[in-house]
Write a protein that holds these residues in place. Structure first.
Motif, short mmCIF file in Angstrom:
data_model
loop_
_atom_site.label_atom_id
_atom_site.label_comp_id
_atom_site.label_asym_id
_atom_site.label_seq_id
_atom_site.Cartn_x
_atom_site.Cartn_y
_atom_site.Cartn_z
N ASP A 138 36.84 43.26 46.47
CA ASP A 138 35.39 43.41 46.59
C ASP A 138 34.71 43.19 45.24
O ASP A 138 33.68 42.54 45.15
CB ASP A 138 35.02 44.79 47.14
CG ASP A 138 35.37 44.94 48.61
OD1 ASP A 138 35.58 43.90 49.30
OD2 ASP A 138 35.45 46.08 49.09
N HIS A 139 35.32 43.77 44.21
CA HIS A 139 34.77 43.60 42.86
C HIS A 139 34.80 42.13 42.44
O HIS A 139 33.83 41.61 41.88
CB HIS A 139 35.54 44.45 41.86
CG HIS A 139 35.11 44.26 40.45
ND1 HIS A 139 33.90 44.71 39.97
CD2 HIS A 139 35.72 43.64 39.40
CE1 HIS A 139 33.78 44.38 38.70
NE2 HIS A 139 34.87 43.74 38.33
N LEU A 140 35.91 41.45 42.74
CA LEU A 140 36.04 40.04 42.40
C LEU A 140 34.98 39.20 43.11
O LEU A 140 34.33 38.34 42.50
CB LEU A 140 37.43 39.52 42.76
CG LEU A 140 37.71 38.06 42.45
CD1 LEU A 140 37.56 37.76 40.97
CD2 LEU A 140 39.09 37.67 42.93
N ASP A 199 39.37 47.27 46.86
CA ASP A 199 38.31 47.47 45.88
C ASP A 199 38.31 46.37 44.83
O ASP A 199 37.25 45.90 44.41
CB ASP A 199 38.45 48.83 45.20
CG ASP A 199 38.13 49.99 46.14
OD1 ASP A 199 37.41 49.76 47.13
OD2 ASP A 199 38.61 51.10 45.87
N LYS A 200 39.50 45.94 44.41
CA LYS A 200 39.60 44.87 43.42
C LYS A 200 39.08 43.56 44.00
O LYS A 200 38.40 42.80 43.31
CB LYS A 200 41.05 44.69 42.96
CG LYS A 200 41.55 45.84 42.12
CD LYS A 200 42.99 45.63 41.71
CE LYS A 200 43.51 46.83 40.96
NZ LYS A 200 44.91 46.69 40.61
N ALA A 236 32.08 40.23 44.17
CA ALA A 236 30.78 40.57 43.59
C ALA A 236 30.58 39.83 42.26
O ALA A 236 29.49 39.30 42.00
CB ALA A 236 30.67 42.08 43.38
N VAL A 237 31.63 39.78 41.46
CA VAL A 237 31.55 39.05 40.18
C VAL A 237 31.30 37.57 40.43
O VAL A 237 30.49 36.94 39.76
CB VAL A 237 32.83 39.27 39.35
CG1 VAL A 237 32.89 38.34 38.16
CG2 VAL A 237 32.92 40.72 38.90
#
Length: 100
Positions: free
Chosen positions: A6-8, A3-4, A10-11
């Motif tokens: 994927d978030h990175l 999840d981290k 996306a950012v």
């Protein structure tokens, strides 16, 4: 951990989009200046400046001052399967005063 990551990603995608838009805006500003449209160019630059100020401010819940910073940077583990530790982030540098 996934999840981290994927978030990175996306950012980073959002940042790439923002930088491409800023590049297009700068190209438009150059054309406006070339055509003598100083007021329009100034308006675009002021909007870009406001966006950057908002973008570079710390996020809500991240209280930073000269004494202590509540922000944390998550560093990657050393590959031993353990979760990475959270370490205090470096104190943010104060921006240079604007030149006139």
């Amino acid at each position: 951990m996934v999840d981290k990551m994927d978030h990175l990603y996306a950012v980073l995608d959002d940042l790439d989009d923002d930088l491409q838009a800023m590049q297009e805006d700068l190209e438009a500003v150059l054309l406006l200046l070339k055509d003598g449209e100083i007021k329009k160019a100034q308006t675009i630059l002021e909007e870009m400046n406001s966006f950057l100020i908002d973008f570079l401010e710390p996020e809500e819940g991240c209280e930073c001052d000269d004494e202590e910073c509540e922000c944390y940077v998550i560093e990657e583990g050393d590959g031993d399967g353990e979760e990475p530790e959270e370490k205090p982030a470096a104190k943010p540098e104060k921006p240079a005063p604007k030149k006139k």
